[in-house]
Design a protein around this motif. Structure first.
Motif, PDB file in Angstrom:
ATOM      1  N   GLN A 187       4.716   4.990  10.719  1.00 30.70           N
ATOM      2  CA  GLN A 187       3.773   3.996  10.118  1.00 30.70           C
ATOM      3  C   GLN A 187       4.101   2.662   9.995  1.00 30.70           C
ATOM      4  OE1 GLN A 187       0.556   5.263   9.051  1.00 30.70           O
ATOM      5  NE2 GLN A 187       0.236   3.243   8.376  1.00 30.70           N
ATOM      6  N   MET A 188       5.467   2.536  10.006  1.00 34.19           N
ATOM      7  CA  MET A 188       5.949   1.014   9.746  1.00 34.19           C
ATOM      8  C   MET A 188       5.890   0.509  11.215  1.00 34.19           C
ATOM      9  SD  MET A 188       9.310   1.382   7.532  1.00 34.19           S
ATOM     10  CE  MET A 188      10.215   0.077   8.172  1.00 34.19           C
ATOM     11  N   ARG A 189       6.103   1.068  12.256  1.00 35.89           N
ATOM     12  CA  ARG A 189       6.106   0.730  13.658  1.00 35.89           C
ATOM     13  C   ARG A 189       4.493   0.209  14.125  1.00 35.89           C
ATOM     14  NH1 ARG A 189      10.219   3.976  17.704  1.00 35.89           N
ATOM     15  NH2 ARG A 189      12.096   3.211  16.639  1.00 35.89           N
ATOM     16  N   LYS A 190       3.739   1.064  13.736  1.00 39.25           N
ATOM     17  CA  LYS A 190       2.410   1.028  13.725  1.00 39.25           C
ATOM     18  C   LYS A 190       1.796  -0.297  13.284  1.00 39.25           C
ATOM     19  CE  LYS A 190      -2.106   3.313  13.363  1.00 39.25           C
ATOM     20  NZ  LYS A 190      -2.584   4.490  12.925  1.00 39.25           N
ATOM     21  N   GLU A 191       2.156  -0.503  11.967  1.00 36.87           N
ATOM     22  CA  GLU A 191       1.739  -1.707  11.230  1.00 36.87           C
ATOM     23  C   GLU A 191       2.280  -2.645  11.825  1.00 36.87           C
ATOM     24  OE1 GLU A 191       3.107  -1.139   6.975  1.00 36.87           O
ATOM     25  OE2 GLU A 191       1.569   0.483   6.862  1.00 36.87           O
ATOM     26  N   GLU A 192       3.744  -2.628  12.303  1.00 31.45           N
ATOM     27  CA  GLU A 192       4.414  -3.900  12.740  1.00 31.45           C
ATOM     28  C   GLU A 192       3.586  -4.367  14.367  1.00 31.45           C
ATOM     29  OE1 GLU A 192       8.611  -4.549  15.019  1.00 31.45           O
ATOM     30  OE2 GLU A 192       8.604  -4.057  12.901  1.00 31.45           O
ATOM     31  N   LEU A 193       3.015  -3.155  15.018  1.00 32.10           N
ATOM     32  CA  LEU A 193       2.712  -3.393  16.091  1.00 32.10           C
ATOM     33  C   LEU A 193       0.959  -4.214  15.978  1.00 32.10           C
ATOM     34  CD1 LEU A 193       3.519  -0.472  18.418  1.00 32.10           C
ATOM     35  CD2 LEU A 193       4.280  -2.788  18.852  1.00 32.10           C
ATOM     36  N   GLU A 194       0.548  -3.715  14.829  1.00 30.06           N
ATOM     37  CA  GLU A 194      -0.974  -4.372  14.526  1.00 30.06           C
ATOM     38  C   GLU A 194      -0.732  -5.791  14.101  1.00 30.06           C
ATOM     39  OE1 GLU A 194      -2.438  -1.764  11.584  1.00 30.06           O
ATOM     40  OE2 GLU A 194      -2.977  -0.095  12.961  1.00 30.06           O
ATOM     41  N   LYS A 195       0.579  -6.215  13.494  1.00 28.58           N
ATOM     42  CA  LYS A 195       0.661  -7.551  13.158  1.00 28.58           C
ATOM     43  C   LYS A 195       0.792  -8.373  14.224  1.00 28.58           C
ATOM     44  CE  LYS A 195       2.748  -6.863   8.618  1.00 28.58           C
ATOM     45  NZ  LYS A 195       3.846  -6.912   7.832  1.00 28.58           N
ATOM     46  N   GLN A 196       1.647  -7.695  15.208  1.00 22.66           N
ATOM     47  CA  GLN A 196       2.088  -8.621  16.461  1.00 22.66           C
ATOM     48  C   GLN A 196       0.708  -8.794  17.341  1.00 22.66           C
ATOM     49  OE1 GLN A 196       5.221  -6.544  18.399  1.00 22.66           O
ATOM     50  NE2 GLN A 196       6.876  -7.302  16.938  1.00 22.66           N
ATOM     51  N   SER A 197       0.114  -7.586  17.271  1.00 18.75           N
ATOM     52  CA  SER A 197      -1.382  -7.856  18.266  1.00 18.75           C
ATOM     53  C   SER A 197      -2.386  -8.789  17.522  1.00 18.75           C
ATOM     54  CB  SER A 197      -1.932  -6.510  18.370  1.00 18.75           C
ATOM     55  OG  SER A 197      -2.280  -5.814  17.223  1.00 18.75           O
ATOM     56  N   LYS A 234      10.986  15.033   8.776  1.00 18.84           N
ATOM     57  CA  LYS A 234       9.584  14.810   9.149  1.00 18.84           C
ATOM     58  C   LYS A 234       8.982  13.616   8.113  1.00 18.84           C
ATOM     59  CE  LYS A 234       5.406  17.221   9.698  1.00 18.84           C
ATOM     60  NZ  LYS A 234       4.607  18.538   9.254  1.00 18.84           N
ATOM     61  N   VAL A 235       9.386  13.739   7.067  1.00 19.88           N
ATOM     62  CA  VAL A 235       8.672  12.454   6.203  1.00 19.88           C
ATOM     63  C   VAL A 235       9.338  11.243   6.451  1.00 19.88           C
ATOM     64  CG1 VAL A 235       8.722  11.516   3.856  1.00 19.88           C
ATOM     65  CG2 VAL A 235       8.322  14.060   4.181  1.00 19.88           C
ATOM     66  N   LEU A 236      10.536  11.178   6.975  1.00 22.39           N
ATOM     67  CA  LEU A 236      11.132   9.821   7.212  1.00 22.39           C
ATOM     68  C   LEU A 236      10.762   9.722   8.684  1.00 22.39           C
ATOM     69  CD1 LEU A 236      13.368   7.892   6.864  1.00 22.39           C
ATOM     70  CD2 LEU A 236      15.083   9.283   7.830  1.00 22.39           C
ATOM     71  N   GLU A 237      10.459  10.322   9.448  1.00 22.70           N
ATOM     72  CA  GLU A 237       9.909   9.883  10.840  1.00 22.70           C
ATOM     73  C   GLU A 237       8.490   9.574  10.743  1.00 22.70           C
ATOM     74  OE1 GLU A 237       8.745  12.186  15.154  1.00 22.70           O
ATOM     75  OE2 GLU A 237       9.470  13.351  13.592  1.00 22.70           O
ATOM     76  N   GLU A 238       7.739   9.988   9.791  1.00 25.72           N
ATOM     77  CA  GLU A 238       6.339   9.727   9.370  1.00 25.72           C
ATOM     78  C   GLU A 238       6.533   8.127   8.973  1.00 25.72           C
ATOM     79  OE1 GLU A 238       4.607  12.469   7.091  1.00 25.72           O
ATOM     80  OE2 GLU A 238       4.377  13.917   8.775  1.00 25.72           O
ATOM     81  N   LYS A 239       7.181   7.703   8.167  1.00 32.09           N
ATOM     82  CA  LYS A 239       7.423   6.585   7.372  1.00 32.09           C
ATOM     83  C   LYS A 239       7.660   5.543   8.532  1.00 32.09           C
ATOM     84  CE  LYS A 239       8.651   7.337   2.589  1.00 32.09           C
ATOM     85  NZ  LYS A 239       9.818   7.595   1.627  1.00 32.09           N
ATOM     86  N   ILE A 240       8.781   5.897   9.375  1.00 33.51           N
ATOM     87  CA  ILE A 240       9.053   4.916  10.383  1.00 33.51           C
ATOM     88  C   ILE A 240       8.026   4.754  11.388  1.00 33.51           C
ATOM     89  CG2 ILE A 240      10.674   4.717  12.284  1.00 33.51           C
ATOM     90  CD1 ILE A 240      12.869   6.254  10.782  1.00 33.51           C
TER      91      ILE A 240
END
Length: 74
Positions: free
Chosen positions: A62-72, A54-60
């Protein structure tokens, strides 16, 4: 009627002296206790592994969310 079961019953042994059951009962209880401990260990380990996943999934996520924010933002 159940003639196909007769060969299996030839090996059944019920002793007249019931004290012969004592080692069997002790062995059964020991194995039962071991099984209970192993089951509880598996259950605890499974819960810990689920929490790690669950912790690993939350980290992943969060990283995807940050990556999408950077791309947008670009």
């Amino acid at each position: 009627m159940f003639t196909f079961l007769q060969p299996a019953f030839l090996y059944l042994y019920f002793p007249e002296d019931k004290t012969e059951y004592i080692p069997v009962v002790i062995e059964f209880l020991v194995l039962l206790v071991i099984c209970i401990f192993v089951f509880r260990w598996f259950k605890k380990k499974s819960a810990r592994d689920a929490e790690k996943a669950k912790v690993l999934e939350e980290k992943i996520m969060q990283m995807r969310k940050e990556e999408l924010e950077k791309q947008s933002s670009q």
